[in-house]
Design an enzyme around this catalytic site. Sequence first.
Site, PDB file in Angstrom:
ATOM      1  N   ASP A 111      53.379   4.899  66.489  1.00  0.00           N
ATOM      2  CA  ASP A 111      52.632   4.280  65.385  1.00  0.00           C
ATOM      3  C   ASP A 111      53.170   4.759  64.035  1.00  0.00           C
ATOM      4  O   ASP A 111      53.360   3.965  63.104  1.00  0.00           O
ATOM      5  CB  ASP A 111      51.141   4.634  65.484  1.00  0.00           C
ATOM      6  CG  ASP A 111      50.395   3.757  66.480  1.00  0.00           C
ATOM      7  OD1 ASP A 111      50.953   2.740  66.928  1.00  0.00           O
ATOM      8  OD2 ASP A 111      49.245   4.102  66.813  1.00  0.00           O
ATOM      9  N   HIS A 168      59.332   4.065  70.279  1.00  0.00           N
ATOM     10  CA  HIS A 168      59.536   4.628  71.622  1.00  0.00           C
ATOM     11  C   HIS A 168      61.025   4.734  71.944  1.00  0.00           C
ATOM     12  O   HIS A 168      61.474   5.714  72.555  1.00  0.00           O
ATOM     13  CB  HIS A 168      58.846   3.742  72.664  1.00  0.00           C
ATOM     14  CG  HIS A 168      57.351   3.820  72.649  1.00  0.00           C
ATOM     15  ND1 HIS A 168      56.671   5.017  72.791  1.00  0.00           N
ATOM     16  CD2 HIS A 168      56.390   2.863  72.521  1.00  0.00           C
ATOM     17  CE1 HIS A 168      55.372   4.791  72.746  1.00  0.00           C
ATOM     18  NE2 HIS A 168      55.172   3.496  72.578  1.00  0.00           N
ATOM     19  N   HIS A 176      56.848  -0.525  66.483  1.00  0.00           N
ATOM     20  CA  HIS A 176      56.220   0.489  67.342  1.00  0.00           C
ATOM     21  C   HIS A 176      57.068   0.720  68.598  1.00  0.00           C
ATOM     22  O   HIS A 176      57.321   1.879  68.982  1.00  0.00           O
ATOM     23  CB  HIS A 176      54.814   0.027  67.728  1.00  0.00           C
ATOM     24  CG  HIS A 176      54.123   0.912  68.719  1.00  0.00           C
ATOM     25  ND1 HIS A 176      53.244   1.910  68.344  1.00  0.00           N
ATOM     26  CD2 HIS A 176      54.192   0.967  70.080  1.00  0.00           C
ATOM     27  CE1 HIS A 176      52.802   2.529  69.424  1.00  0.00           C
ATOM     28  NE2 HIS A 176      53.351   1.964  70.483  1.00  0.00           N
ATOM     29  N   GLU A 177      57.503  -0.367  69.237  1.00  0.00           N
ATOM     30  CA  GLU A 177      58.326  -0.218  70.447  1.00  0.00           C
ATOM     31  C   GLU A 177      59.683   0.404  70.119  1.00  0.00           C
ATOM     32  O   GLU A 177      60.234   1.156  70.922  1.00  0.00           O
ATOM     33  CB  GLU A 177      58.504  -1.582  71.134  1.00  0.00           C
ATOM     34  CG  GLU A 177      57.207  -2.220  71.612  1.00  0.00           C
ATOM     35  CD  GLU A 177      56.362  -1.283  72.458  1.00  0.00           C
ATOM     36  OE1 GLU A 177      56.935  -0.535  73.277  1.00  0.00           O
ATOM     37  OE2 GLU A 177      55.128  -1.288  72.303  1.00  0.00           O
ATOM     38  N   GLU A 216      52.320   7.660  71.803  1.00  0.00           N
ATOM     39  CA  GLU A 216      51.868   6.445  71.137  1.00  0.00           C
ATOM     40  C   GLU A 216      51.595   6.714  69.658  1.00  0.00           C
ATOM     41  O   GLU A 216      51.895   5.873  68.795  1.00  0.00           O
ATOM     42  CB  GLU A 216      50.606   5.908  71.813  1.00  0.00           C
ATOM     43  CG  GLU A 216      50.810   5.449  73.250  1.00  0.00           C
ATOM     44  CD  GLU A 216      51.832   4.340  73.362  1.00  0.00           C
ATOM     45  OE1 GLU A 216      51.970   3.533  72.414  1.00  0.00           O
ATOM     46  OE2 GLU A 216      52.515   4.271  74.400  1.00  0.00           O
TER      47      GLU A 216
END
Length: 414
Positions: free
Chosen positions: A356, A283, A279-280, A352
């Site tokens: 995901d 980003h 997930h990070e 976000e």
Amino acid sequence: MITIGNSFRRISQAWFLLLSLTAVFALLYLISALFPRPIDPSISKYFSLALAEKARIYNYAPRIVYIVHLCLQIGFLTWLLFSTRGRILFQRVRNLSRNYWLVSVLSILAIWLVSTLISLPFSYYSGYYWQKIWGFSTQSQVAWWIDYLKNTSIDLVLSLAGGIIFFLLVNKISRYWWLVGSLLFSLWLVVEYFFWPIIVSPIFNHFEPLPKSAITTMVNELAHKAGLNVGSVLEMDASKQTTFANAYFTGVGSTKRIVIYDTLLKNYSLPEIKAVIAHEMGHWRHNDVAHGLLLGMAGGFIVFSILTFLLKPWLPKNSTKPPELWAALQLALILLLFVSSPLQNAISRQMERNADYFSLELTGNLPAEIQLQEDLARNSLTDLDPPGFIVWFSYDHPPTLTRIHDLEREYRPN
């Protein structure tokens, strides 16, 4: 003395509109917090109704505390600006010295001190007391106060520096102060994004590279699969403050890093940790920090241009600007940031959601992604059926069930 007369009727109407919109949002938020709808029984597919009730109780008080705190801050600044006694107080500050800059600094410090004192009981209640009685805070009271004083000291330095720069701009570059101010704000954002992770964050926590383990091997494999050159993945000793588990992506340029709470590494399974790191990386891959930086710069430009209109009654031409200007600036910023919260949070929720999706694509493990959301919600007592208005207004992440349903819809088995 600066007053709002007939020539500033449009400005007073703008202030009234801004205050009214804030009042409407605050009232809707408070009503939503006080009288949430019954919990949707369909959540029982993933969570027990008993857990949902417990989570609702946990989230009840902090929401009310948040809105009461906001109203008190706005009430104090409004009283200071528009009441007779408030004007008398500023006159007394002016009478303390003939030195304009000393009076300006005293005004900045006085407003900061009162605002900090107003915030203190709310910060203590939500940040320490409430977390302690629910078993989430691992800090002693002394440790909490030490962190609070560190935070407050940083805030004081930044407020004082920002206030002095602001008064320099409005006095020395009267016509174009807002343009220079927005440029300086943009520069500050870059400096903050670059240096905050390496200078400020270590004041509160210790960061160290992940030791060689199955997790570092997994990180390297994920990075290779994602086509990313991930420089730093750090472990943070969050357990000294909380039982909450989290991870985040921060920094720009050489300070880019993924930070993982030690509570996540200790208490979650390897597939769940993999989902978090993926997930990070989402980003990272989507350049969300850079996009956030650019949006912050654009937002700063818009806010500064609005301020030139709202602050005009306290910006007399060809004369020094009164100390009341600082109170007007603080009030305007609080109101503008509050009413723009839905837009800011909608952008954050979309980022976000995209992260995901990237995580699911990278891991291909839907059960682990869902298990992560379930465990995070259980261990932090996330509201499992939050009021719709509060989600729209203040959630920077999608609600847990929304994230799970989105992942299920997005999943495409190989």
